[in-house]
Motif scaffolding. Structure first.
Motif, PDB file in Angstrom:
ATOM      1  N   ALA A 157      41.208  32.642  30.008  1.00 15.82           N
ATOM      2  CA  ALA A 157      40.964  33.790  30.692  1.00 15.82           C
ATOM      3  C   ALA A 157      41.977  34.711  31.291  1.00 15.82           C
ATOM      4  CB  ALA A 157      40.526  32.813  31.896  1.00 15.82           C
ATOM      5  N   THR A 178      47.543  41.683  52.612  1.00 19.15           N
ATOM      6  CA  THR A 178      47.218  40.327  53.758  1.00 19.15           C
ATOM      7  C   THR A 178      49.106  39.743  54.106  1.00 19.15           C
ATOM      8  OG1 THR A 178      47.972  39.320  52.034  1.00 19.15           O
ATOM      9  CG2 THR A 178      45.252  39.782  51.751  1.00 19.15           C
ATOM     10  N   GLU A 224      48.569  42.398  44.625  1.00 21.54           N
ATOM     11  CA  GLU A 224      48.658  41.840  46.000  1.00 21.54           C
ATOM     12  C   GLU A 224      49.807  40.249  45.920  1.00 21.54           C
ATOM     13  OE1 GLU A 224      47.675  42.579  48.606  1.00 21.54           O
ATOM     14  OE2 GLU A 224      48.252  40.987  49.534  1.00 21.54           O
ATOM     15  N   THR A 231      45.894  31.819  41.304  1.00 23.42           N
ATOM     16  CA  THR A 231      46.494  32.356  39.997  1.00 23.42           C
ATOM     17  C   THR A 231      45.130  33.009  39.118  1.00 23.42           C
ATOM     18  OG1 THR A 231      48.151  31.057  40.620  1.00 23.42           O
ATOM     19  CG2 THR A 231      48.607  33.359  38.273  1.00 23.42           C
ATOM     20  N   LYS A 257      42.783  35.342  40.702  1.00 29.73           N
ATOM     21  CA  LYS A 257      43.516  36.761  41.102  1.00 29.73           C
ATOM     22  C   LYS A 257      43.640  37.290  40.074  1.00 29.73           C
ATOM     23  CE  LYS A 257      47.694  38.001  42.302  1.00 29.73           C
ATOM     24  NZ  LYS A 257      48.535  37.675  44.211  1.00 29.73           N
ATOM     25  N   PHE A 258      44.350  36.644  38.880  1.00 25.53           N
ATOM     26  CA  PHE A 258      44.138  37.590  37.570  1.00 25.53           C
ATOM     27  C   PHE A 258      42.999  37.196  36.205  1.00 25.53           C
ATOM     28  CE2 PHE A 258      48.379  37.231  38.811  1.00 25.53           C
ATOM     29  CZ  PHE A 258      48.972  38.205  38.961  1.00 25.53           C
ATOM     30  N   GLY A 259      42.088  36.127  36.809  1.00 27.66           N
ATOM     31  CA  GLY A 259      41.800  35.846  35.965  1.00 27.66           C
ATOM     32  C   GLY A 259      40.392  36.380  35.786  1.00 27.66           C
ATOM     33  N   LEU A 317      40.190  43.728  43.501  1.00 21.83           N
ATOM     34  CA  LEU A 317      41.182  44.541  44.202  1.00 21.83           C
ATOM     35  C   LEU A 317      42.040  43.273  44.343  1.00 21.83           C
ATOM     36  CD1 LEU A 317      41.383  47.190  45.078  1.00 21.83           C
ATOM     37  CD2 LEU A 317      41.366  46.707  47.385  1.00 21.83           C
ATOM     38  N   GLY A 318      43.393  43.454  44.770  1.00 22.36           N
ATOM     39  CA  GLY A 318      44.122  42.056  45.210  1.00 22.36           C
ATOM     40  C   GLY A 318      44.356  41.133  46.069  1.00 22.36           C
ATOM     41  N   SER A 319      44.208  42.238  47.307  1.00 27.96           N
ATOM     42  CA  SER A 319      43.875  41.632  48.499  1.00 27.96           C
ATOM     43  C   SER A 319      42.694  40.768  48.781  1.00 27.96           C
ATOM     44  CB  SER A 319      44.153  42.713  49.879  1.00 27.96           C
ATOM     45  OG  SER A 319      43.083  43.956  49.191  1.00 27.96           O
ATOM     46  N   GLU A 335      42.624  36.854  47.404  1.00 26.88           N
ATOM     47  CA  GLU A 335      43.674  36.769  48.388  1.00 26.88           C
ATOM     48  C   GLU A 335      43.359  35.677  49.287  1.00 26.88           C
ATOM     49  OE1 GLU A 335      48.037  35.337  47.997  1.00 26.88           O
ATOM     50  OE2 GLU A 335      46.505  36.396  46.323  1.00 26.88           O
ATOM     51  N   HIS A 336      42.368  36.729  49.774  1.00 28.53           N
ATOM     52  CA  HIS A 336      40.888  36.435  51.031  1.00 28.53           C
ATOM     53  C   HIS A 336      39.963  35.067  50.400  1.00 28.53           C
ATOM     54  CE1 HIS A 336      42.602  39.241  53.967  1.00 28.53           C
ATOM     55  NE2 HIS A 336      42.270  40.092  53.278  1.00 28.53           N
TER      56      HIS A 336
END
Lengths: 438, 359
Positions: A15, A35, A74, B300, B303-305, B314-316, B319-320
């Protein structure tokens, strides 16, 4: 026996094979924290940077006709995730890395010197990295934390009526108990010895950021005359609130430039009027550059920021940082003649940074900040900062641009850079040629 | 059909007591080791090695350590993060004081410092149990973390209070510091993890492991059988902290390359390792690896996959989502399979054994 785990890892690997970055965009990796407990400071900065880059893409078609691919990663101010973000950016070919945390900068510095990726830590990070001969890949314009600490002492002296009046005074440093917060300590201690005042340290652990009452009891007991606040995130509004509650004179509480968020001061309510903070640039929307952002980004609904928060102090700080990145890349394009420069070109571009008054005017930033210049051996420039004051609704300028005590800071930087090299045996010697004239 | 043991006869006691009595398991282990030692470093890119595999291995080692204490001996601990910190700081002090000695020796030696501290905080374990012991180890967590920040000697009076991994070599190849490639760091770490897992496996399958398990299952009965409780419990603390200490030293030197106590060895780290052990399966080594993979790789991967396969996130937001997902999955696992991923794996193996017939 670890079959399941390895299988999972392989699935993840499949992935992960990140798409190869298109060669016709400028890819910039930027850490962000929208966050976690530092989001309060991280969001306006992230918005400012993002909006400036979007504005360049919308208005000018990027930098030198090449679109910018500005990617946020992030981190939640977590070093582990910052390292992940660095590796991700590296694998996608980032031209420049902005770590946005002193811890992340510390972790990235040794990596970046091997990977040859320039780091721009604008007025944060390792103060010693201003020594360009030792740290050719790290840039820390326009000032370091050590400059900030020396300006704080100067400001205190100005208020008291001269450096000789500092004798017997007490300067408290309330700081986040992390690399970021501890940075100013050596300068304050040196200056305290020199001018005869006392420094008291009030560390606040990241877990206790919103629970500072014990620290403030000590501050009250020690009767500190001035308090320098090296805080970030949720720590700042709490400090301002506690200062109000403890009747600490607001005009003697001075934050480092990162403690100057609108939300930080707003938390103290009407009584926070008079809270001070060092500042690198102006707040407000009365600058062509901010108006362009409003016109091209915010009004078109391409911003993540609420309309009324555009032009707040930390938002504008983000704009300033984004401008430095854009200028560095512009220089890199000029020096290399390539549309998409290499990381080494960007490093040269950063080393050639020379934002003059005229250039600021071209950028629509006249009066937004002051000229700054980076050189080969001075990667900071040790420019001036001013003291901003919260008038109850917004930040205003309340002092002139103050110069750091350079002859105090510079030797310390050189000494610490040498120390860093000794501690990190095998530190690469600078082989990169000097890109600027001085 | 693939997983059938018919025809595999055991003709000696040694063969009967082997850890992997089935040929398929032995082949499987060989394949996994081959993949880990050859395929992954040869094909994985830097990001995969340093952001997925290295964290996974470090956490696996720490989870094995905690599993020895919590899973095998039944003593709850919330101090594993701090014991990792002891390892990291001990290794840092040792290698800066004696730079000539190979770093791998110091990484292993750091484990002994951690073991000593672990024994010290394990002393109350004879008198207090369960929840109360967890609180006692929580004290270790807070006290040790406090010392890392407040004793400047530990970080060599560095101005920023952080410790950094200096450059060190093995056969003149840099294995720590900025110039160490992810491949070398990964291979060194992998070798350490395999060696220590082998050690742990031998410990828990032998006399000592049986003593631990006897104490876990019913300590009064164990005492009546002649097992001395205090030395057994303290040994579990020592071994567990040893593993955590080595994991901490590896974390600092082979993964982060520098950092600070406040940031790294906090209570969250202890909790994360505890979650790994719970989700992976108490009292199971393979479970430690599965739990570590689950907790350390999932965020990980999300977030990146997801953006990598074309889902813009969105990264945030990622994260949530990670927070929600990990929380939900922890609850899900605790309800559906309290024995963790290791138990699921066991069930799967059992099913494969009789496949394609249900009985």
């Amino acid at each position: 026996m670890k079959r399941g785990a390895v299988f999972a890892a392989l699935v993840a690997a499949a992935a992960f094979s990140a798409p190869v970055n298109a060669q016709d965009t400028l890819y910039i990796a930027n850490n962000s924290y929208r966050t976690g407990p530092f989001a309060g400071s991280g969001i306006p900065i992230g918005d400012g940077m993002r909006d400036y880059m979007t504005m360049l893409n919308e208005r000018d078609g990027g930098i030198g006709g090449v679109k910018i691919n500005f990617e946020e990663c992030e981190t939640g101010y977590d070093t582990k995730k910052s390292i992940e973000c660095y590796e991700q950016g590296k694998s996608k070919g980032m031209l420049l890395y902005s770590p946005w945390s002193t811890g992340a900068t510390l972790a990235a510095i040794p990596r970046a010197h091997v990977d040859k990726i320039p780091i721009l830590s604008m007025a944060y990070g390792l103060s010693a990295s201003a020594e360009g001969n030792t740290f050719p890949w790290v840039f820390i314009p326009p000032v370091t934390y050590w400059d900030g600490a020396s300006i704080m002492v100067k400001y205190m002296a100005a208020r008291e009526g001269g450096l000789d009046k500092l004798k017997g005074k007490t300067l408290g440093l309330i700081h986040l108990d992390a690399p970021f917060g501890k940075e100013p300590i050596p300068v304050l201690e040196n200056l305290a010895k020199k001018y005869g005042f006392t420094v008291k340290l009030y560390p606040v652990a990241a877990a206790d950021m919103q629970n500072q009452s014990a620290v403030w009891l000590n501050i009250r007991r020690d009767r500190v005359d001035y308090l320098y606040n090296q805080g970030w995130g949720a720590m700042n509004p709490t400090a301002v609130k506690e200062a109000v509650r403890n009747n600490f004179p607001m005009d003697k509480l001075v934050g480092v430039w990162w403690a100057g968020g609108d939300d930080d001061a707003r938390a103290g309510g009407a009584q926070a009027k008079g809270y001070r903070s060092l500042n690198l640039q102006m707040a407000g929307v009365n600058f062509p550059v901010i108006q362009d952002i409003q016109k091209y980004v915010v009004d078109k609904g391409k911003s993540l920021s609420p309309k009324e928060r555009v032009g707040e102090n930390l938002y504008n700080r983000g704009v300033l940082n984004a401008m430095l990145i854009a200028e560095a890349i512009r220089n890199a394009q000029k020096v290399s003649g390539k549309k998409v420069p290499t990381t080494d070109d960007v490093r040269k571009g950063l080393e050639m940074l020379n934002i003059t008054e005229a250039r600021l005017k071209e950028l629509g930033m006249e009066g937004f900040t002051i000229p700054m210049k980076v050189s080969c051996n001075d990667h900071s420039g040790h420019t001036k900062v001013y003291v901003a004051e919260w008038d109850g609704a917004k930040w205003t300028k309340s002092s002139d641009w103050l110069e750091p005590i350079r002859d105090e800071v510079r030797p310390l930087i050189e000494e610490n850079a040498k120390d860093y090299v000794e501690k990190n045996a095998g530190w690469p010697k600078r082989t990169e040629a000097c890109a600027s004239s001085s | 059909m693939l997983y059938r043991e018919a025809g595999q006869y055991k003709t000696s006691y040694a063969a009967d007591m082997a850890i992997f009595p089935l040929r398929q398991d032995r082949i499987g282990l060989g394949v996994i080791l081959a993949i880990a030692f050859l395929l992954i470093p040869a094909t994985g890119n830097d990001f995969f090695l340093s952001s997925v595999m290295i964290p996974f291995l470090v956490f696996s080692l720490a989870a094995v350590g905690l599993n020895i204490l919590t899973g095998y001996t039944g003593l709850l601990s919330l101090g594993s993060g701090a014991f990792m910190g002891v390892g990291a700081y001990a290794c840092y002090k040792l290698t800066t004081a004696f730079p000539g000695v190979n770093i791998i020796i110091w990484i292993v030696c750091a484990g002994f410092f951690s073991a000593a501290i672990g024994v010290l905080f394990g002393l109350p374990s004879l008198r207090i149990k369960g929840f109360y012991l967890a609180v006692a180890t929580l004290a270790a967590q807070f006290f040790l973390q406090w010392s890392f920040v407040r004793i400047p000697w530990l970080y060599n009076y560095n101005a920023s209070g952080a410790i950094e991994a200096p450059q060190r070599f093995l056969f003149s190849i840099p294995i720590t510091g900025g110039r160490a490639t992810p491949e070398t760091r990964y291979l060194v770490l992998l070798a350490l993890v395999v060696a220590m897992t082998w050690l742990a496996s031998n410990l828990v399958h032998g006399r000592i492991g049986r003593m631990w398990m006897a104490v876990r299952d019913m300590d009064i009965a164990a005492e009546l059988m002649g097992i001395r409780l205090l030395p057994t419990k303290l040994l579990a603390f020592a071994v567990s902290s040893f593993f955590c200490g080595v994991a901490g030293a590896c974390m600092m030197f082979l993964w982060y390359g520098g950092g600070e106590a406040n940031d790294l060895f906090n209570i969250n780290l202890s909790f994360n390792i505890l979650f790994m052990v719970i989700i992976g399966g108490l009292g199971s080594l393979i479970g430690s690896f599965m739990g570590a993979a689950f907790i350390s790789i999932l965020p990980t991967a999300l977030k990146f996959g997801l953006p990598a396969i074309g889902i813009p996130l969105l990264g945030s937001t990622a994260e949530h989502i990670t927070y929600m997902l990990v929380g939900a999955l922890i609850i899900f696992f605790l309800i559906v399979e309290p024995h963790g991923l290791a138990r699921l794996w066991q069930i799967l193996k059992q099913k494969l054994r009789v496949w394609p017939f249900p009985y």
